[in-house]
Design an enzyme around this catalytic site. Structure first.
Site, PDB file in Angstrom:
ATOM      1  N   LYS A  47     -14.524   8.685  -3.416  1.00 14.57           N
ATOM      2  CA  LYS A  47     -15.769   9.020  -2.700  1.00 14.57           C
ATOM      3  C   LYS A  47     -16.275  10.391  -3.126  1.00 14.57           C
ATOM      4  O   LYS A  47     -17.473  10.594  -3.347  1.00 14.57           O
ATOM      5  CB  LYS A  47     -15.529   9.000  -1.184  1.00 14.57           C
ATOM      6  CG  LYS A  47     -15.199   7.610  -0.657  1.00 14.57           C
ATOM      7  CD  LYS A  47     -14.617   7.617   0.764  1.00 14.57           C
ATOM      8  CE  LYS A  47     -13.933   6.282   1.040  1.00 14.57           C
ATOM      9  NZ  LYS A  47     -13.050   6.296   2.215  1.00 14.57           N
TER      10      LYS A  47
ATOM     11  N   LYS B 242      -7.690  13.754   5.095  1.00 11.78           N
ATOM     12  CA  LYS B 242      -6.807  12.583   5.051  1.00 11.78           C
ATOM     13  C   LYS B 242      -5.795  12.762   6.165  1.00 11.78           C
ATOM     14  O   LYS B 242      -5.715  13.834   6.759  1.00 11.78           O
ATOM     15  CB  LYS B 242      -6.112  12.476   3.691  1.00 11.78           C
ATOM     16  CG  LYS B 242      -5.516  13.802   3.190  1.00 11.78           C
ATOM     17  CD  LYS B 242      -5.001  13.700   1.764  1.00 11.78           C
ATOM     18  CE  LYS B 242      -6.035  13.824   0.674  1.00 11.78           C
ATOM     19  NZ  LYS B 242      -6.191  12.658  -0.168  1.00 11.78           N
ATOM     20  N   ARG B 243      -5.018  11.710   6.475  1.00 12.01           N
ATOM     21  CA  ARG B 243      -3.983  11.888   7.481  1.00 12.01           C
ATOM     22  C   ARG B 243      -3.086  13.072   7.121  1.00 12.01           C
ATOM     23  O   ARG B 243      -2.902  13.382   5.946  1.00 12.01           O
ATOM     24  CB  ARG B 243      -3.138  10.601   7.612  1.00 12.01           C
ATOM     25  CG  ARG B 243      -3.828   9.519   8.402  1.00 12.01           C
ATOM     26  CD  ARG B 243      -4.114   9.943   9.828  1.00 12.01           C
ATOM     27  NE  ARG B 243      -2.911   9.959  10.609  1.00 12.01           N
ATOM     28  CZ  ARG B 243      -2.520   8.972  11.414  1.00 12.01           C
ATOM     29  NH1 ARG B 243      -3.270   7.895  11.559  1.00 12.01           N
ATOM     30  NH2 ARG B 243      -1.398   9.063  12.089  1.00 12.01           N
TER      31      ARG B 243
ATOM     32  N   HIS C 186       0.798  -1.235   0.000  1.00 11.13           N
ATOM     33  CA  HIS C 186       0.000   0.000   0.000  1.00 11.13           C
ATOM     34  C   HIS C 186       0.821   1.270   0.000  1.00 11.13           C
ATOM     35  O   HIS C 186       0.259   2.358   0.151  1.00 11.13           O
ATOM     36  CB  HIS C 186      -0.903   0.053   1.228  1.00 11.13           C
ATOM     37  CG  HIS C 186      -1.966  -0.982   1.250  1.00 11.13           C
ATOM     38  ND1 HIS C 186      -3.228  -0.753   0.742  1.00 11.13           N
ATOM     39  CD2 HIS C 186      -1.968  -2.250   1.701  1.00 11.13           C
ATOM     40  CE1 HIS C 186      -3.962  -1.844   0.914  1.00 11.13           C
ATOM     41  NE2 HIS C 186      -3.213  -2.774   1.492  1.00 11.13           N
TER      42      HIS C 186
ATOM     43  N   THR D  73      -8.393   6.839  -1.720  1.00 11.24           N
ATOM     44  CA  THR D  73      -9.751   6.318  -1.886  1.00 11.24           C
ATOM     45  C   THR D  73     -10.767   7.419  -1.612  1.00 11.24           C
ATOM     46  O   THR D  73     -11.885   7.384  -2.123  1.00 11.24           O
ATOM     47  CB  THR D  73     -10.016   5.123  -0.949  1.00 11.24           C
ATOM     48  OG1 THR D  73      -9.502   5.436   0.355  1.00 11.24           O
ATOM     49  CG2 THR D  73      -9.351   3.862  -1.469  1.00 11.24           C
TER      50      THR D  73
ATOM     51  N   LYS E 147       1.340  14.401   1.436  1.00 16.75           N
ATOM     52  CA  LYS E 147      -0.022  14.738   0.990  1.00 16.75           C
ATOM     53  C   LYS E 147      -0.174  16.238   0.761  1.00 16.75           C
ATOM     54  O   LYS E 147      -1.122  16.696   0.161  1.00 16.75           O
ATOM     55  CB  LYS E 147      -1.042  14.243   2.007  1.00 16.75           C
ATOM     56  CG  LYS E 147      -1.056  12.705   2.142  1.00 16.75           C
ATOM     57  CD  LYS E 147      -2.056  12.260   3.198  1.00 16.75           C
ATOM     58  CE  LYS E 147      -2.010  10.778   3.485  1.00 16.75           C
ATOM     59  NZ  LYS E 147      -2.676   9.943   2.457  1.00 16.75           N
TER      60      LYS E 147
HETATM   61  C1  26V Z   1       2.405   2.224   8.440  1.00 17.62           C
HETATM   62  C2  26V Z   1       2.545   2.281   9.765  1.00 17.62           C
HETATM   63  C3  26V Z   1       3.891   2.282  10.271  1.00 17.62           C
HETATM   64  C4  26V Z   1       3.968   2.557  11.698  1.00 17.62           C
HETATM   65  C5  26V Z   1       2.852   2.079  12.534  1.00 17.62           C
HETATM   66  C6  26V Z   1       1.524   2.396  12.040  1.00 17.62           C
HETATM   67  C7  26V Z   1       1.428   2.299  10.593  1.00 17.62           C
HETATM   68  C8  26V Z   1       0.203   2.247  10.036  1.00 17.62           C
HETATM   69  C9  26V Z   1       0.069   2.168   8.689  1.00 17.62           C
HETATM   70  C10 26V Z   1       1.173   2.175   7.902  1.00 17.62           C
HETATM   71  C11 26V Z   1       1.092   2.082   6.439  1.00 17.62           C
HETATM   72  C12 26V Z   1       0.111   2.934   5.877  1.00 17.62           C
HETATM   73  C13 26V Z   1      -0.060   2.598   4.464  1.00 17.62           C
HETATM   74  C14 26V Z   1      -1.320   3.167   3.948  1.00 17.62           C
HETATM   75  O1  26V Z   1      -2.245   3.515   4.663  1.00 17.62           O
HETATM   76  N1  26V Z   1      -1.379   3.268   2.671  1.00 17.62           N
HETATM   77  C15 26V Z   1      -2.539   3.812   2.010  1.00 17.62           C
HETATM   78  O2  26V Z   1      -3.299   2.707   1.550  1.00 17.62           O
HETATM   79  C16 26V Z   1      -4.471   3.142   0.903  1.00 17.62           C
HETATM   80  C17 26V Z   1      -5.260   1.915   0.552  1.00 17.62           C
HETATM   81  O3  26V Z   1      -4.582   1.148  -0.374  1.00 17.62           O
HETATM   82  C18 26V Z   1      -4.117   3.980  -0.315  1.00 17.62           C
HETATM   83  O4  26V Z   1      -5.304   4.429  -0.897  1.00 17.62           O
HETATM   84  C19 26V Z   1      -3.256   5.160   0.089  1.00 17.62           C
HETATM   85  O5  26V Z   1      -2.828   5.869  -1.046  1.00 17.62           O
HETATM   86  C20 26V Z   1      -2.061   4.675   0.873  1.00 17.62           C
HETATM   87  O6  26V Z   1      -1.336   5.778   1.399  1.00 17.62           O
END
Ligand code: 26V
Length: 763
Positions: free
Chosen positions: A605, A494-495, A314, A601, A500
């Protein structure tokens, strides 16, 4: 008396009108939990397990009612006592068991898997506190615990319990289930959430999100991780991941045996989709269980795993690609560390000339993505552009080793939550114009013939106006802020992350503020809304929130500007807030640095709900542009390949852009007297310094083009016929982004499971 009124009478000894919202919520919860007994579990032979550290499911009441076909009936009953489902749903606490896109995608997928009649469960953790709640106090984010389990929830305790063997102790777990109902489907799936029996929430410091990170036996499922920035936290995250996957692997094997597997043939009974690398340790854990518990030789164990695991990537952001130090893995489970060493040896032997693909690097770090690619049969990206970048750059070595293994599955969103529930008026308009079949096949292309239809334009404008009023009420209630319902609603939710580029939109706001002060007032007032949480350890992201709030205040206090421009930071952005914001939006901000947003995503929406998009050619934005045509989206900025090259050659120098007097005046406003008078000097100087001297995510590279395209967009808005023509075309092409289509793609190419039907929407 109706069935619901009857139940209320029996259980509460009250009539409907005597019930509080909270009691009505509890009664409906009970009604639906009972109703679940009429929906047998899907029990086809082969089953999908979608293993994920995050399921950002949001509130479930109205969605469950919709999917079970009870919505209209209950709405009518509540109407008889002058209430609505939306009002009752306020009593439900929102399970925020996810950080952002990855977790919300998992939730949309569960809805689609059940709807298509596929036998598939989600498997994850029952965090006692979801993602922190965000408070905005004195223009800063404060993180407080989100205790969503305090009241009655959808979670049901099951009879299943397991032991998880860690290095020096064993912990026991209990499985909890949340029912997942498909839309109009008679079978039921589940979200399976494991919890630690010895959990103790008293170890959390009062009112904070701090706790003793070493007390594994009491803390393991307390929190969803917002980040892993400190070393202690990193070790805990490995403990948490191992707890999740050991439970998951034991459950998957047990259930496969119940369905007739002899474990050797597990791949005929189960397919495991791992959502990013967070569940990657399930690979060595399966091998441990096969060899230790089922007497299977290690070579065969490795083969079984290879035929069972599929991996979704992702992100290409280095910080999110998990690498665990072998020493830390050793402290969690020596068995797992041993197996990872063995897996690494196999890779080195088979592919000695592909060092980039080794699992353990020269620094003794185990790369979870590399392990997942070698020991799975499929690797997918989440949008066409993202997958191309994986194939051509990030995972090039693997593409050469395993041609065809890397495949694309463009993300999608569930139309149940994101239009049928959250935008009932737009759904009805679609019913009226193109018939109701779109609710099942998600083909909206017939709507395009109304592109120039003035009546449809007027109907869309009326729906938007109504949704703006609903948003206004919601924000008033949520954080006592009043927005102008007659303004252009321009939204970035978004985050908060530098890639971003919320900071770029903030710099645009500086431009607009200065321009209005010069007397260039917009015809229609503009409201720019931000929503998003910043990881507590991500300092610059907090600074960006601060600067946005400083700008918001400067503008609000300036009578020459405030009638034309308002900036709002929406507090505690979550799924519920999104359900109000998205239908009300005119302009969707999708402005990431090209190549960095894997898909997005939210962009889908907004498009479905009749917003126009201002976008870089990144993630799924490129596919949106291909579908609607470049006249119907506002593209700007450098292309992904140019950015990838700039990183490779260290070719970007923020200072060169800062030297342009126009850009310099915008950037310097961050540390202007006006800003410092309101804001925190340290934060503002840090942000300014970062943008001028580093700007790792290149906010300045596209700023000039961004200003141009935004001005063009506001100008186009004034021609409502032109605007609405584009809106119709966007809605008409949004069908491709249904998660039913995405799941049909996964099933056709990866899972190969029985399904009641497929959704095929070609681009
Ligand atoms: C990484 C970490 C690392 C530290 C601990 C917590 C944590 C939580 C999540 C992540 C990875 C995040 C990756 C993510 O959210 N990617 C997003 O995935 C979406 C669904 O595929 C996509 O639409 C977004 O573009 C992408 O940023």
């Amino acid at each position: 008396m109706s069935k619901f009124a009857n139940l209320v009478n029996e259980k509460y000894g009250k009539s409907l009108d005597q019930m509080t919202d909270q009691e009505l919520y509890q009664a409906l919860l009970e009604l639906i939990k009972d109703k679940a007994n009429d929906y047998p579990l899907n029990n086809s032979k082969k089953k999908l397990y979608y293993v994920s550290a995050e399921f950002l499911i949001g509130k479930l009441l109205s969605n469950n009612l919709l999917n079970l076909g009870l919505y209209d009936e209950i709405e009518a009953e509540l109407q008889s006592v002058e209430k609505t489902i939306a009002q009752v749903e306020e009593a439900e606490s929102e399970p925020s068991l996810g950080n952002g896109g990855l977790g919300r995608l998992a939730a949309c997928f569960l809805d689609s898997i059940a709807t298509l009649g596929i036998n598939g469960d989600g498997v994850g953790l029952n965090y006692h506190f979801g993602l922190f709640q965000q408070l905005l106090v004195h223009r800063e984010q404060h993180a407080v615990p989100d205790s969503w389990l305090d009241q009655d929830t959808w979670v049901k305790r099951s009879q299943k319990t397991y032991d998880v063997p860690f290095a020096n102790f064993t912990l026991s777990s209990t499985l909890y289930d949340i029912d997942v109902f498909g839309y109009g489907n008679k079978k039921r799936n589940r979200l399976r959430l494991f919890d630690l029996d010895s959990i103790n929430s008293k170890i959390i410091e009062y009112g904070s999100i701090n706790f003793d990170k070493q007390n594994i036996a009491e803390n393991l499922t307390l929190f969803l991780y917002p980040d892993d920035s400190d070393a202690e936290g990193k070790l805990l995250r490995i403990f948490q991941q191992y707890f999740m996957v050991s439970n998951a692997a034991q459950l998957i094997i047990d259930e496969a045996i119940e369905r007739g597997s002899n474990v050797h043939d597990l791949a005929d009974y189960a397919v495991v989709q791992i959502n990013d690398t967070h569940p990657a340790l399930i690979i060595p854990e399966f091998i441990r269980l096969f060899t230790q518990e089922y007497n299977i030789g290690i070579d065969e164990a490795v083969e079984i795993v290879k035929n069972t695991i599929a991996f979704t990537n992702h992100t290409i952001l280095a910080e999110a690609l998990e690498k665990w130090p072998m020493g830390a893995l050793e402290r969690v489970s020596p068995d797992i560390a041993y197996i990872i060493r063995d897996l690494d040896k196999r890779v080195r032997k088979a592919h000695p000339d592909a060092p980039g693909g080794f699992i353990i690097d020269d620094h003794g770090q185990a790369h979870m993505a590399n392990m997942s690619i070698h020991y799975g049969f499929s690797v997918n990206g989440v949008a066409a552009l993202h997958t191309e970048i994986l194939r051509d750059t990030e995972l090039k070595e693997f593409e050469d080793l395993y041609p065809g293994r890397i495949n694309n599955k463009t993300n999608g969103i569930t139309f149940r939550r994101w239009i049928m529930n959250s935008n009932k008026a737009l759904s009805s308009l679609l019913d009226e114009k193109i018939g109701e079949e779109w609710r099942v096949n998600h083909d909206l292309t017939a709507f395009e013939k109304y592109a120039d239809d003035k009546d449809v334009h007027a109907a869309l404008a009326e729906i938007k106006a109504h949704d703006k009023l609903k948003l206004k009420e919601h924000l008033l209630h949520r954080q006592a802020v009043v927005i102008n319902e007659n303004s252009i609603i321009d939204v970035q939710i978004k985050r908060i992350h530098e890639y971003k580029r919320q900071q770029m939109l903030a710099l645009y706001i500086v431009h607009k503020y200065m321009d209005i002060k010069k007397g260039n007032t917009p015809k229609t007032p503009i409201t720019i809304l931000f929503g998003g949480k910043a990881a507590p350890a991500y300092i610059i992201a907090q600074d960006i929130i601060h600067f946005i709030m400083v700008m918001s205040e400067i503008i609000a206090k300036d009578p020459a500007v405030s009638p034309y421009l308002q900036v709002v930071m929406v507090e505690n952005y979550n799924v519920t807030a999104a359900e109000y914001l998205i239908p009300a939006t005119d302009i969707s901000e999708q402005i990431s640095l090209a190549s960095k947003e894997a898909s997005g995503t939210g962009n889908m929406k907004f498009m479905l709900n009749g917003a126009l998009t201002v976008a870089t050619v990144d993630g799924a934005n490129r596919e949106i542009a291909e579908l609607v045509g470049e006249d119907n989206i506002y593209l700007f900025g450098k292309q992904a390949d140019e950015i990838v090259e700039l990183y490779e050659t260290s070719g970007y120098n923020a200072y060169e852009y800062y030297n342009d007097p126009k850009l310099r005046s915008l950037v310097d406003f961050i540390i202007s007297d006006k800003a410092i008078a309101i804001g925190n000097r340290e934060r503002l100087y840090r942000l300014h310094n970062d943008i001028v001297n580093k700007d790792y995510f290149m906010a300045l590279i596209d700023l000039e083009e961004f200003i141009e395209v935004k001005e063009k967009m506001y100008e186009d808005y004034e021609d409502q016929d032109l605007w609405m023509t584009k809106v119709v075309k966007n809605i008409a092409h949004a069908g491709f982004f249904s998660s039913d289509r995405t799941i049909s793609d996964y099933n056709r190419d990866i899972w190969h499971l029985e399904a009641d039907y497929e959704v095929v929407i070609d681009k």
